[in-house]
Design a protein around this motif. Structure first.
Motif, PDB file in Angstrom:
ATOM      1  N   THR A  68      -7.495  -4.544  24.618  1.00  0.00           N
ATOM      2  CA  THR A  68      -7.830  -5.358  25.002  1.00  0.00           C
ATOM      3  C   THR A  68      -8.731  -6.405  25.238  1.00  0.00           C
ATOM      4  O   THR A  68      -8.641  -7.380  25.785  1.00  0.00           O
ATOM      5  CB  THR A  68      -7.533  -4.837  26.930  1.00  0.00           C
ATOM      6  OG1 THR A  68      -8.355  -4.747  26.812  1.00  0.00           O
ATOM      7  CG2 THR A  68      -6.452  -4.607  26.902  1.00  0.00           C
ATOM      8  N   GLN A  88     -11.779  -6.647  25.215  1.00  0.00           N
ATOM      9  CA  GLN A  88     -13.221  -6.177  25.611  1.00  0.00           C
ATOM     10  C   GLN A  88     -14.302  -5.779  24.948  1.00  0.00           C
ATOM     11  O   GLN A  88     -13.893  -5.110  24.340  1.00  0.00           O
ATOM     12  CB  GLN A  88     -13.262  -5.162  26.806  1.00  0.00           C
ATOM     13  CG  GLN A  88     -11.670  -6.128  28.492  1.00  0.00           C
ATOM     14  CD  GLN A  88     -11.939  -5.138  29.402  1.00  0.00           C
ATOM     15  OE1 GLN A  88     -11.897  -3.399  28.849  1.00  0.00           O
ATOM     16  NE2 GLN A  88     -11.365  -5.661  30.553  1.00  0.00           N
ATOM     17  N   ASN A  89     -15.364  -6.363  25.140  1.00  0.00           N
ATOM     18  CA  ASN A  89     -16.337  -5.779  24.603  1.00  0.00           C
ATOM     19  C   ASN A  89     -17.144  -4.991  25.109  1.00  0.00           C
ATOM     20  O   ASN A  89     -17.441  -4.803  25.657  1.00  0.00           O
ATOM     21  CB  ASN A  89     -17.906  -7.205  23.979  1.00  0.00           C
ATOM     22  CG  ASN A  89     -18.741  -7.378  23.132  1.00  0.00           C
ATOM     23  OD1 ASN A  89     -18.937  -6.190  22.079  1.00  0.00           O
ATOM     24  ND2 ASN A  89     -19.793  -7.782  23.546  1.00  0.00           N
ATOM     25  N   ARG A 138     -17.057  -6.980  34.455  1.00  0.00           N
ATOM     26  CA  ARG A 138     -17.156  -5.672  33.441  1.00  0.00           C
ATOM     27  C   ARG A 138     -16.401  -4.561  34.029  1.00  0.00           C
ATOM     28  O   ARG A 138     -16.009  -4.790  35.549  1.00  0.00           O
ATOM     29  CB  ARG A 138     -18.789  -5.599  33.873  1.00  0.00           C
ATOM     30  CG  ARG A 138     -19.329  -6.301  33.492  1.00  0.00           C
ATOM     31  CD  ARG A 138     -21.031  -6.767  33.814  1.00  0.00           C
ATOM     32  NE  ARG A 138     -20.712  -7.160  35.181  1.00  0.00           N
ATOM     33  CZ  ARG A 138     -22.594  -7.070  35.659  1.00  0.00           C
ATOM     34  NH1 ARG A 138     -23.501  -6.625  34.706  1.00  0.00           N
ATOM     35  NH2 ARG A 138     -22.223  -6.924  36.715  1.00  0.00           N
ATOM     36  N   THR A 139     -16.229  -3.815  33.602  1.00  0.00           N
ATOM     37  CA  THR A 139     -15.742  -2.318  33.857  1.00  0.00           C
ATOM     38  C   THR A 139     -16.261  -1.368  33.086  1.00  0.00           C
ATOM     39  O   THR A 139     -16.724  -1.543  32.255  1.00  0.00           O
ATOM     40  CB  THR A 139     -13.991  -2.727  33.308  1.00  0.00           C
ATOM     41  OG1 THR A 139     -13.482  -3.732  33.791  1.00  0.00           O
ATOM     42  CG2 THR A 139     -13.537  -1.542  33.766  1.00  0.00           C
ATOM     43  N   TYR A 141     -17.619  -2.177  29.557  1.00  0.00           N
ATOM     44  CA  TYR A 141     -16.930  -2.876  29.034  1.00  0.00           C
ATOM     45  C   TYR A 141     -16.707  -4.738  29.822  1.00  0.00           C
ATOM     46  O   TYR A 141     -16.824  -4.703  31.517  1.00  0.00           O
ATOM     47  CB  TYR A 141     -15.509  -3.061  28.355  1.00  0.00           C
ATOM     48  CG  TYR A 141     -15.215  -1.867  27.625  1.00  0.00           C
ATOM     49  CD1 TYR A 141     -15.339  -1.896  26.235  1.00  0.00           C
ATOM     50  CD2 TYR A 141     -15.560  -0.423  27.642  1.00  0.00           C
ATOM     51  CE1 TYR A 141     -15.205  -1.214  25.376  1.00  0.00           C
ATOM     52  CE2 TYR A 141     -14.395   0.530  27.045  1.00  0.00           C
ATOM     53  CZ  TYR A 141     -14.865   0.520  25.878  1.00  0.00           C
ATOM     54  OH  TYR A 141     -14.440   1.518  24.722  1.00  0.00           O
ATOM     55  N   GLU A 142     -17.256  -5.538  28.716  1.00  0.00           N
ATOM     56  CA  GLU A 142     -17.137  -6.909  29.017  1.00  0.00           C
ATOM     57  C   GLU A 142     -15.263  -7.762  29.191  1.00  0.00           C
ATOM     58  O   GLU A 142     -16.036  -7.809  27.676  1.00  0.00           O
ATOM     59  CB  GLU A 142     -18.259  -7.654  29.109  1.00  0.00           C
ATOM     60  CG  GLU A 142     -18.175  -8.850  29.520  1.00  0.00           C
ATOM     61  CD  GLU A 142     -20.041  -9.648  29.663  1.00  0.00           C
ATOM     62  OE1 GLU A 142     -19.960  -9.741  30.859  1.00  0.00           O
ATOM     63  OE2 GLU A 142     -20.030  -9.863  28.638  1.00  0.00           O
ATOM     64  N   ASP A 143     -15.176  -8.584  29.690  1.00  0.00           N
ATOM     65  CA  ASP A 143     -14.301  -9.363  29.120  1.00  0.00           C
ATOM     66  C   ASP A 143     -14.352 -10.721  28.709  1.00  0.00           C
ATOM     67  O   ASP A 143     -15.291 -10.909  29.728  1.00  0.00           O
ATOM     68  CB  ASP A 143     -12.623  -9.731  29.982  1.00  0.00           C
ATOM     69  CG  ASP A 143     -12.699  -9.723  31.395  1.00  0.00           C
ATOM     70  OD1 ASP A 143     -13.924 -10.846  31.817  1.00  0.00           O
ATOM     71  OD2 ASP A 143     -12.256  -9.427  32.294  1.00  0.00           O
ATOM     72  N   LYS A 144     -14.249 -11.352  28.503  1.00  0.00           N
ATOM     73  CA  LYS A 144     -13.714 -12.887  27.677  1.00  0.00           C
ATOM     74  C   LYS A 144     -14.773 -14.115  29.654  1.00  0.00           C
ATOM     75  O   LYS A 144     -15.055 -14.792  29.270  1.00  0.00           O
ATOM     76  CB  LYS A 144     -12.794 -13.550  27.476  1.00  0.00           C
ATOM     77  CG  LYS A 144     -11.021 -13.471  28.033  1.00  0.00           C
ATOM     78  CD  LYS A 144      -9.896 -14.186  27.230  1.00  0.00           C
ATOM     79  CE  LYS A 144      -9.091 -14.838  28.908  1.00  0.00           C
ATOM     80  NZ  LYS A 144      -7.595 -14.999  28.511  1.00  0.00           N
ATOM     81  N   PHE A 189     -14.859  -3.220  20.384  1.00  0.00           N
ATOM     82  CA  PHE A 189     -13.507  -3.555  21.247  1.00  0.00           C
ATOM     83  C   PHE A 189     -12.602  -2.291  21.959  1.00  0.00           C
ATOM     84  O   PHE A 189     -12.392  -2.008  20.854  1.00  0.00           O
ATOM     85  CB  PHE A 189     -13.255  -4.941  20.630  1.00  0.00           C
ATOM     86  CG  PHE A 189     -14.339  -6.039  20.508  1.00  0.00           C
ATOM     87  CD1 PHE A 189     -15.046  -7.101  21.276  1.00  0.00           C
ATOM     88  CD2 PHE A 189     -15.134  -5.702  18.953  1.00  0.00           C
ATOM     89  CE1 PHE A 189     -15.696  -7.284  20.667  1.00  0.00           C
ATOM     90  CE2 PHE A 189     -16.002  -6.830  18.820  1.00  0.00           C
ATOM     91  CZ  PHE A 189     -16.117  -7.850  19.473  1.00  0.00           C
TER      92      PHE A 189
END
Length: 145
Positions: free
Chosen positions: A41, A43-44, A72-73, A65-68, A38
């Motif tokens: 922020t 993000q996974n 995706r970033t 990364y993927e947020d809740k 993580f």
């Protein structure tokens, strides 16, 4: 006259092949926690890879990364590549630019953050390419794992 024309062509070719310098991007990426899964922020971390050279020197780390909200970033860390006339960053199925999605047409050295479109299938489009569209040249790539 012929000697002047040949001399002019040689001088022009010499100066047209000079390397450009890509500007350094000043984006500062979020650091990962001690587990590396993580960022700050929350993000996974889904995937990551290391850039490899193709036709030009290219280096750095790439992470997805993927947020809740499932946004995706793509993060490029310590990214360095040679300058080119028409560089793009693509997500593709392979190094041959199969089934690609363009993420940006502005490539800078440094740390970069790019939004990944929702229609990107990262199971298939798992190669990040630094591609010169004008000359169809692969500068460098990273495979996301």
């Amino acid at each position: 006259m012929k000697i002047y024309l040949i001399s002019f062509c040689l001088v022009w070719a010499l100066f047209s092949c000079q390397k450009e310098v890509i500007r350094q991007n000043d984006f500062t990426s979020n650091l990962t926690d001690s587990s590396g899964k993580f960022n700050s922020t929350g993000q996974n971390l889904l995937l990551q890879g290391n850039f490899e050279n193709a036709q030009h020197s290219t280096s750095g780390v790439v992470k997805v990364y993927e947020d809740k909200d499932k946004k995706r970033t793509l993060i490029l860390e310590n990214f360095i590549t040679d300058a080119g006339p028409d560089l793009r960053i693509y997500l593709a199925e392979d190094k041959s630019v199969t089934n690609f999605i363009q993420l940006t047409d502005k490539v800078q050295n440094g740390n970069i953050s790019l939004e990944i479109p929702s229609n990107a299938d990262l199971h298939k489009q798992n190669h990040v390419l630094i591609w010169c569209r004008k000359y169809s040249v692969l500068f460098g790539f990273a495979q996301l794992k």
